[in-house]
Motif scaffolding. Sequence first.
Motif, PDB file in Angstrom:
ATOM      1  N   CYS A  18       0.843  -1.205   0.000  1.00  0.00           N
ATOM      2  CA  CYS A  18       0.000   0.000   0.000  1.00  0.00           C
ATOM      3  C   CYS A  18       0.875   1.251   0.000  1.00  0.00           C
ATOM      4  CB  CYS A  18      -0.906   0.031   1.231  1.00  0.00           C
ATOM      5  SG  CYS A  18      -2.245  -1.165   1.161  1.00  0.00           S
ATOM      6  N   LYS A  33      -5.575   4.134   1.062  1.00  0.00           N
ATOM      7  CA  LYS A  33      -5.025   2.804   1.371  1.00  0.00           C
ATOM      8  C   LYS A  33      -5.977   2.033   2.278  1.00  0.00           C
ATOM      9  CE  LYS A  33      -1.246   4.772   3.043  1.00  0.00           C
ATOM     10  NZ  LYS A  33       0.099   4.922   3.679  1.00  0.00           N
ATOM     11  N   HIS A  35      -6.120  -1.862   4.267  1.00  0.00           N
ATOM     12  CA  HIS A  35      -5.357  -3.087   4.540  1.00  0.00           C
ATOM     13  C   HIS A  35      -6.247  -4.320   4.621  1.00  0.00           C
ATOM     14  CE1 HIS A  35      -2.536   0.084   6.207  1.00  0.00           C
ATOM     15  NE2 HIS A  35      -2.037  -0.340   5.068  1.00  0.00           N
TER      16      HIS A  35
END
Lengths: 174, 174
Positions: A18, A33, A35
């Motif tokens: 990322c 971004k 995760h």
Amino acid sequence: MAKNKHCLLIVDDEPNVCDSVHDLLRREFHVLKAHSAEEGYQLMQQEEVHIVMSDQRMPQITGVELLCRLKSRYPQAVRMLFTGFADLESVIAAINQGHVFQFIRKPWQPEELLAAVRQAALEYDRLELVAREREVLLGEIEGLKNRVTSLESEVHRLRADDHADPVAPSSPVL
Amino acid sequence: MAKNKHCLLIVDDEPNVCDSVHDLLRREFHVLKAHSAEEGYQLMQQEEVHIVMSDQRMPQITGVELLCRLKSRYPQAVRMLFTGFADLESVIAAINQGHVFQFIRKPWQPEELLAAVRQAALEYDRLELVAREREVLLGEIEGLKNRVTSLESEVHRLRADDHADPVAPSSPVL
């Protein structure tokens, strides 16, 4: 300034990936971004995402599954898939289920990724133009219909005046 | 009757494959067979093809190359690629260059092929609807503009009459 940039969401459980995508693209794109798929969904709800880029191998869900879900909910977002363990099955699924626009293998060359993302941005603009043109045409129709209605009333009024005149020449002049 | 069927072009240098696709699909689709890319181009020029399905491995040109060329010239035709020797490169190229809608591996199950082709037909209809709606909207705008012009002339004529009346009440009545 950032308003004119395309908004790209990168979904990968590896924070390094990322970060590296962010660093590579941030000058040209507004990069978000996530995760996990969950974080990705949340960001999609909060921001208008133009390009969504997902890793194929993630703990909870595959990239193809994520992109499939996003496709039905956010069809305007251009989809990209990448993976370091490209197997035929996942790539075929990317075509047949996710209808992804670009497929990229890790590790990528920076120029290669940049070129693919730029192409995705062009595709987004193309689709957006088609959608916007429809809005413009509908707006034009609305305006013309209003114009027709007001002209019809005017014609009606003038004809009424016209007919009233010979019969009652003494009718008050407005 | 055949007019209502979607027209599908199959391009494969193996006549057996063309014949088997023809036999499998002919009840639902109007199937054209080409044994080379060249024959395929000719048929695309002669007929309105809705779905084009090509083998990846052919003597002169790959399926991806053929579909790429057809994409720029006939963007409305939905593209499908199939191959018996699926390698990762060709499938990735199918996404990134050919933007193919479906990828199928040989040998296929009849139901699998039929399902994929039906999905391609739905996609064609979806794209066609968008394109047709644009035509309809443009036609509506044209009609409304004509109506506005004719109403404006009418208003203009009536106003002229209206103004003429008090000044020259003896002006000839049309």
